[in-house]
Write an enzyme that holds these catalytic residues in place. Structure first.
Site, PDB file in Angstrom:
ATOM      1  N   LEU A   1     -15.566  -0.630   4.854  1.00 48.83           N
ATOM      2  CA  LEU A   1     -15.429  -1.948   4.239  1.00 48.83           C
ATOM      3  C   LEU A   1     -14.450  -2.853   4.995  1.00 48.83           C
ATOM      4  O   LEU A   1     -14.758  -3.989   5.334  1.00 48.83           O
ATOM      5  CB  LEU A   1     -14.997  -1.778   2.780  1.00 48.83           C
TER       6      LEU A   1
ATOM      7  N   ARG B   1      -3.128   5.697 -13.280  1.00 45.07           N
ATOM      8  CA  ARG B   1      -3.596   7.024 -12.848  1.00 45.07           C
ATOM      9  C   ARG B   1      -2.471   8.056 -12.722  1.00 45.07           C
ATOM     10  O   ARG B   1      -2.666   9.235 -13.014  1.00 45.07           O
ATOM     11  CB  ARG B   1      -4.332   6.897 -11.516  1.00 45.07           C
TER      12      ARG B   1
ATOM     13  N   GLU C   1      -7.244   1.345   3.816  1.00 43.85           N
ATOM     14  CA  GLU C   1      -6.415   2.455   3.324  1.00 43.85           C
ATOM     15  C   GLU C   1      -5.479   3.020   4.385  1.00 43.85           C
ATOM     16  O   GLU C   1      -4.471   3.638   4.049  1.00 43.85           O
ATOM     17  CB  GLU C   1      -7.317   3.567   2.758  1.00 43.85           C
TER      18      GLU C   1
ATOM     19  N   SER D   1      -8.556  -0.962  -4.697  1.00 45.78           N
ATOM     20  CA  SER D   1      -8.760  -0.442  -3.335  1.00 45.78           C
ATOM     21  C   SER D   1      -9.811  -1.267  -2.604  1.00 45.78           C
ATOM     22  O   SER D   1      -9.621  -1.656  -1.449  1.00 45.78           O
ATOM     23  CB  SER D   1      -9.119   1.040  -3.335  1.00 45.78           C
TER      24      SER D   1
END
Lengths: 225, 539
Positions: free
Chosen positions: B11, B279, B360, B375
């Site tokens: 991406l 999370r 990332e 993300s």
């Protein structure tokens, strides 16, 4: 379980067969079996001869990327979506896809898929309209993995010829609903590189790991052009 | 004409190439495999877009910084949140098949740690749908000759002279050759450091090597100790597979059983929205639960599950044999995302001149813990920021000579090919991953971290003395030493941060400490690993 693998060290070298013993059992995918064989200290074949690690393409291990497409017991399939306890017979036979050049072992070079899409200039022009009634089919088609399984299964597809195969039909459909201004040129490409070569064997729909209804794309495109 | 080399076609790499090409800049997009194999296609849940009623970039920023343990750079995060709406609009215009409400607007769903429903989604294959649209967009520039794809290429090393980068040496897997590719800037878009942990929820292609090699070549790394354990993964013989946060976003409930009764522990501890805590919080609660934890979505009904959580249903059914419409899923946390990575400034420049990092593999927006839906957003936003900065760069004044570096890489390749050694690089990779999982779990302590460093040190010393077997791709063996060095860097940062914050939980230092409200920065210099704690933007 005996695992027979058609191997090839490099694009130029001759292929050969080698068999391995896989000792596990249960509901395990072929890709996990390949991992089990590779991740040992040393790899030996069934005759006790030291063997090179098995080369195969792998990224997601859960049927989202299409990397591990190969021929499994004579049927084109994703290794991560084919399970040892579901195949017929007690031997597993793995071969690289036959319609693409081999890079090494079970890895093939599928760049022709992209060459065709580029050649036909399949890209959006201008803003894409709201999908409306096309939403479901667009969503399904956009999930195409470009794994090449439909091309392997298609009786009409041979690399290098005018017929570009089912990937092309789906991509053309997607574009035809997303780029109105481009339809004339697109129609011409579709007729030349798909419509004229498709005998509607529909093996593409049966084999697709994403269950893309290629027939729906074909019917809509054929109605239009 | 300016020429930019982007490594990685997921991406972030794709967006960067598109943005550069749209400015008329020639971009070389190098990757081992096509974009369809990138980890980005695995992102299921969605992309944050603060467009709902009562939502704003300010609120989105606040949620992101707070859930990230208050160490991310607020200005950088705010800029990302401010551009989020425009990014979703752009993706829509390119033909991303988002879910829509009855009025035809992009639908939003609830995600963990967020004060509003702000996650735009495309069924449960948002990443794939976005990638599909972007691959088509990139094709336009490929046809125009502004993007050149190099497929079948692995990164080997950056071409650096006097702290300036001139391109990279790449290994061509198909031809089996090393090649130098010169460029005015190098953009790294190589994903997270999954490989040092073996199999994670993500792609096996993201192994951390590229960042590791740059680290050895002088680039600083940041916040490596912050590794996100996704709370809900299910065990399968393949790997631990992700059960998307979308399952809880749509109403899924976590529980364990006590005396044959269900205990909805997240709701008991945090109220109605307990299942959607950030999370790090959910992962720790599952870790602390007295017995096996399950996720129940069966009560949502077959229709909703098929329409909005189809991929969740399929993964559970196919790989774990669970019918989610009538059974609960046994879940446990597993390594999922790396908040840390290459140190970058607000323009996504690394510490090496003309080397950028995005997606990332760079560390910027997520602090100590990443919010779901951020993300995909940060991958796209960081790529846009880097492209803007790169487009302002001047062309390299003169080409430096890297003949020696290329010859040396070629000689190394020949040596690896001709090796008669029986020692397996793949096996050491496997052992490294085992050690990392064992010593760097959800809860850490000094003893285990030191044990990990000792173990990695042993493999590093072995690495220097052994030629490895030649029966794998040379990439597997040449990537090994840098990946071990990266493992050591991660363990070292985790050891040095003597507090608990976000995803970094120290049993021996359970409190969050003000003096550590900083990012950790690690540099490599001739075998030395030097850690410092810096304020954001002050390196």
């Amino acid at each position: 379980m005996k695992v027979n693998i058609k191997r090839q060290k490099s694009p130029e070298s001759e292929p050969y067969w080698q068999s391995f013993e896989y000792k596990g059992e249960g509901h395990i995918a072929v890709s996990a079996i390949l991992d089990c064989l590779n991740y040992t200290d040393d790899l030996y074949d069934i005759n006790g001869e030291r063997a090179d690690r098995i080369r195969w393409e792998c990224s997601c291990m859960q049927a989202l990327c299409g990397g591990c497409a190969m021929i499994i017991n004579s049927r084109p399939a994703l290794a991560c979506k084919t399970f040892a306890d579901e195949i017929e017979g007690d031997e597993l036979t793995l071969e690289p896809l036959s319609k693409f050049p081999v890079v090494a072992d079970l890895m093939v070079d599928r760049s022709i898929i992209y060459e065709y899409l580029n050649k036909a200039r399949l890209y959006t022009e201008g803003d894409s309209p709201s999908p409306g009634k096309h939403h479901e089919q667009q969503y399904s088609v956009a999930k195409c993995l470009k794994c090449g399984l439909c091309l392997e299964a298609c009786p009409n597809f041979r690399p290098g010829e005018e017929f570009y195969g089912p990937v092309f039909a789906n991509e053309s459909y997607l574009l035809s609903t997303q780029t109105e201004g481009k339809n004339k040129a697109l129609g011409k490409e579709y007729v030349k590189h798909f419509q004229e070569g498709c005998s509607k064997a529909l093996s593409c729909s049966i084999i697709c790991p994403q269950n893309i209804e290629t027939l729906t794309s074909i019917l809509r495109m054929n109605r239009k052009y | 004409m300016k020429k930019i080399l982007v490594i990685g076609s997921g991406l972030s790499g794709l967006v960067c190439a598109i943005e550069l090409a749209s400015r008329g800049i020639h971009t070389i997009l190098a990757s081992p495999y096509p974009s369809e194999r990138a980890q980005s296609v695995m992102a299921q849940g969605g992309i944050n877009s603060p467009r709902g009623e009562g939502d704003s970039p300010e609120l989105h920023c606040e949620d992101t910084v707070r859930s990230g343990g208050d160490i991310a750079d607020r200005d950088a995060v705010y800029s990302m949140c401010r551009e989020a709406l425009e990014i979703t609009d752009w993706l829509e215009r390119l033909g991303t098949v988002f879910n829509r409400d009855k009025k035809g607007n992009v639908s939003l769903r609830a995600f963990g740690g967020q004060s509003k429903d702000r996650t735009a989604y495309a069924g449960s294959s948002t990443g794939k749908q976005i990638m599909s649209a972007l691959v088509r967009e990139a094709r336009r520039y490929e046809c125009e000759g502004l993007i050149t794809r190099l497929m079948g290429y692995q990164f080997h090393s950056a071409l650096i002279k006097e702290e300036v980068c001139y391109g990279a040496i790449l290994y061509n897997e198909i031809k089996g050759e090393m090649e130098a590719v010169y460029a005015d800037a190098l953009v790294m878009a190589t994903g997270g450091q999954n490989g040092v942990f073996g199999k994670t929820t993500g792609s096996t292609l993201c192994d951390g090597y590229a960042a590791a090699r740059l680290f050895l070549q002088g680039a600083a790394l940041k916040n490596l100790e912050f590794i996100q354990y996704h709370p809900t993964t299910v065990e399968t013989p393949q790997k631990r597979m992700l059960i998307s946060e979308a399952a809880r976003g749509e109403g899924g409930r976590l529980y364990y059983e006590k005396d044959k009764k269900r205990v909805y522990f997240m709701e008991e501890a945090f109220g109605e929205k307990g299942n959607l805590m950030p999370r790090d919080v959910v992962a720790k609660c599952i870790y602390d639960a007295p017995s096996k934890v399950f996720l129940d979505i069966s009560f949502l009904g077959e229709k909703l599950i098929s329409e909005r959580l189809f991929e969740v249903k399929e993964v559970a059914e196919k790989y774990a044999g669970i019918d989610v419409t009538c059974e609960s899923i046994p879940v446990y946390p597993s390594v999922h995302f790396f908040m840390g990575g290459l140190w970058v400034d607000k323009c996504h420049r690394t510490t090496v001149d003309r080397v950028y990092a995005i997606g990332e593999c760079a560390s910027m927006y997520h602090g100590a813990n990443r919010l779901g839906g951020n993300s995909l957003l940060s991958a796209i936003y960081s790529a846009r920021v880097a492209a803007r900065s790169v487009s302002e760069l001047s062309e390299q004044k003169e080409a430096a000579n890297f003949t020696k570096a290329l010859e040396s890489a070629k000689a190394e390749l020949t040596e690896r090919r001709q090796s008669q050694s029986q020692f397996s690089a793949m096996y050491i990779r496997y052992e490294m991953a085992k050690l990392m999982n064992d010593c760097l779990g959800i809860c850490r302590n000094e003893e285990k971290l030191k044990e990990g460093i000792e173990g990695i040190d042993y493999y590093l010393s072995v690495c220097e003395k052994l030629s490895f077997d030649s029966d794998v791709s040379p990439y597997v063996s040449y990537s090994l030493m840098p990946m071990l060095a990266l493992s050591k860097a991660i363990l070292t940062c985790a050891l040095e941060r003597r507090e608990s914050r976000g995803a970094h939980i120290r049993e021996d230092y359970p409190e969050r400490l003000e003096k550590y409200r900083r990012c950790s920065v690690i540099c490599y210099n001739g075998g030395e690993y030097k850690v410092s704690f810096e304020e954001e933007g002050r390196v």
